[in-house]
Write an enzyme that holds these catalytic residues in place. Sequence first.
Site, PDB file in Angstrom:
ATOM      1  N   TRP A 193       0.889  -1.258   0.172  1.00 46.56           N
ATOM      2  CA  TRP A 193       0.080  -0.071  -0.136  1.00 46.56           C
ATOM      3  C   TRP A 193       0.679   1.456   0.065  1.00 46.56           C
ATOM      4  O   TRP A 193       0.631   2.313  -0.812  1.00 46.56           O
ATOM      5  CB  TRP A 193      -1.134   0.076   1.260  1.00 46.56           C
ATOM      6  N   ASP A 228      -2.228   6.619   6.131  1.00 53.37           N
ATOM      7  CA  ASP A 228      -3.218   5.686   5.689  1.00 53.37           C
ATOM      8  C   ASP A 228      -3.412   4.625   6.831  1.00 53.37           C
ATOM      9  O   ASP A 228      -2.660   3.968   7.365  1.00 53.37           O
ATOM     10  CB  ASP A 228      -2.775   4.899   4.698  1.00 53.37           C
ATOM     11  N   LYS A 278     -12.603  -2.167   6.358  1.00 52.60           N
ATOM     12  CA  LYS A 278     -11.741  -3.318   7.146  1.00 52.60           C
ATOM     13  C   LYS A 278     -12.367  -2.884   8.607  1.00 52.60           C
ATOM     14  O   LYS A 278     -12.782  -4.168   9.003  1.00 52.60           O
ATOM     15  CB  LYS A 278     -10.393  -2.769   7.152  1.00 52.60           C
TER      16      LYS A 278
HETATM   17  C1  LIG Z   1      -7.139  -2.208   1.795  1.00 54.15           C
HETATM   18  C2  LIG Z   1      -6.094  -1.091   1.932  1.00 54.15           C
HETATM   19  C3  LIG Z   1      -5.968  -0.009   1.007  1.00 54.15           C
HETATM   20  C4  LIG Z   1      -6.661  -0.163  -0.259  1.00 54.15           C
HETATM   21  O1  LIG Z   1      -8.086   0.316  -0.102  1.00 54.15           O
HETATM   22  P1  LIG Z   1      -9.073   0.401  -1.113  1.00 54.15           P
HETATM   23  O2  LIG Z   1     -10.201   1.255  -0.275  1.00 54.15           O
HETATM   24  O3  LIG Z   1      -9.289  -0.561  -1.654  1.00 54.15           O
HETATM   25  O4  LIG Z   1      -8.460   1.564  -2.095  1.00 54.15           O
HETATM   26  C5  LIG Z   1      -5.163   0.840   1.300  1.00 54.15           C
HETATM   27  N1  LIG Z   1      -4.314   0.971   2.382  1.00 54.15           N
HETATM   28  C6  LIG Z   1      -4.283  -0.083   3.420  1.00 54.15           C
HETATM   29  C7  LIG Z   1      -3.442   0.106   4.605  1.00 54.15           C
HETATM   30  C8  LIG Z   1      -5.395  -1.198   3.188  1.00 54.15           C
HETATM   31  O5  LIG Z   1      -5.632  -1.922   4.183  1.00 54.15           O
END
Ligand SMILES: *Cc1c(COP(=O)(O)O)cnc(C)c1O
Length: 360
Positions: free
Chosen positions: A102, A172, A196
């Site tokens: 990511w 993030d 999540k």
């Molecule tokens: C799942 C995830 C993403 C991607 O998220 P999307 O909503 O599919 O764009 C980005 N960063 C982390 C840490 C993730 O767990």
Amino acid sequence: MARVYNFSAGPAALPEAVLQKAAKEMLDYEGTGMSVMEMSHRSAAFGDIIQGAEASLRKLMAIPGNYKVLFLQGGASTQFAMVPLNLMGGTGKADYVNTGNWSKKAMAQARRYGAVHVVASSEDKTFSYIPKLDAGTFDPEAGYFHITTNNTIYGTHITKLPDTGTVPLVADMSSNILGEAYDVNRFGIIYAGAQKNMGPSGLTVVIIREDLIGGAMDSTPIMLDYKTHADAGSLYNTPPCYGIYMAKLVFEWVLDLGGVAAMERINREKAGLLYDFLDNSSMFSATVSGDDRSIMNVPFITGSDDLNAKFIKEAAAQGLVTLKGHRSVGGMRASIYNAMPREGVVRLVNFMKTFEKENT
Ligand SMILES: *Cc1c(COP(=O)(O)O)cnc(C)c1O
């Protein structure tokens, strides 16, 4: 009805109580005679939903008054672009810590708009640890400093937040928001896809300090300018209405459990059960060690691909599903977000014990 214990990394399990409430309100939301999915986003009823969601999130995370909460679309992946488009315009530079897939995707996107300085990386060992950070290597002219607080795929977690001085820290937090407590004041921006720990996919939550709004590059699409959404209270266009409603129910569920600190205590206990077993097993082992371990995503292996496959298959037959590791890592991964009950982890550990006995 047979509900399973779903260890999916995302979209992930939702609290059963939340799903039941949503089911009950599906056809007639609070006497409106319609589903939230059928409702104008400018209606009074939806106004109460989005404001209620924001109020509960503010309470859960103790979000200070000088931060905006935005309910957006496009996933965390769209934030990979929005962050540089909005924050890189000044000096054209940004610092990134590379702790996994990511982070890499976030950097690849930022490179389109300016110079990305990789402060540290753990790519040399398949991102199985968090690299040490030395503040002397941070760029004081960076528009922002980007981290991924929890690395969903590799099961690592940043325990000590870097001190970036006046450079805004951007996180993030997709896979551990509301799973552990953070001081929002430490961050310029926190962003997270909902799927999540907060609700269904399609909703992205952004928490942004007000002084970071309004500096987007001229070429920024209107939809990717934080100011557009901040000025419109996330109602510039049609927001992900149902996702916001579901997130509101999840926020209320976390509040009822005692808030994020209480949730974190439960999560630490759950993760502890699993790590304790892994550290003492002669068949299974965790792929991450020490302080860098995530309490949300726990990757583990047996040492044999055949045994891994057998384990995943037999676990599924016991109602313990989605335990296969990410395709880039292999092995197994148990994602044990807020909605995974303690009982699910206990059942998993018990099954691992049985499997170990039967296969040695
Ligand atoms: C799942 C995830 C993403 C991607 O998220 P999307 O909503 O599919 O764009 C980005 N960063 C982390 C840490 C993730 O767990």
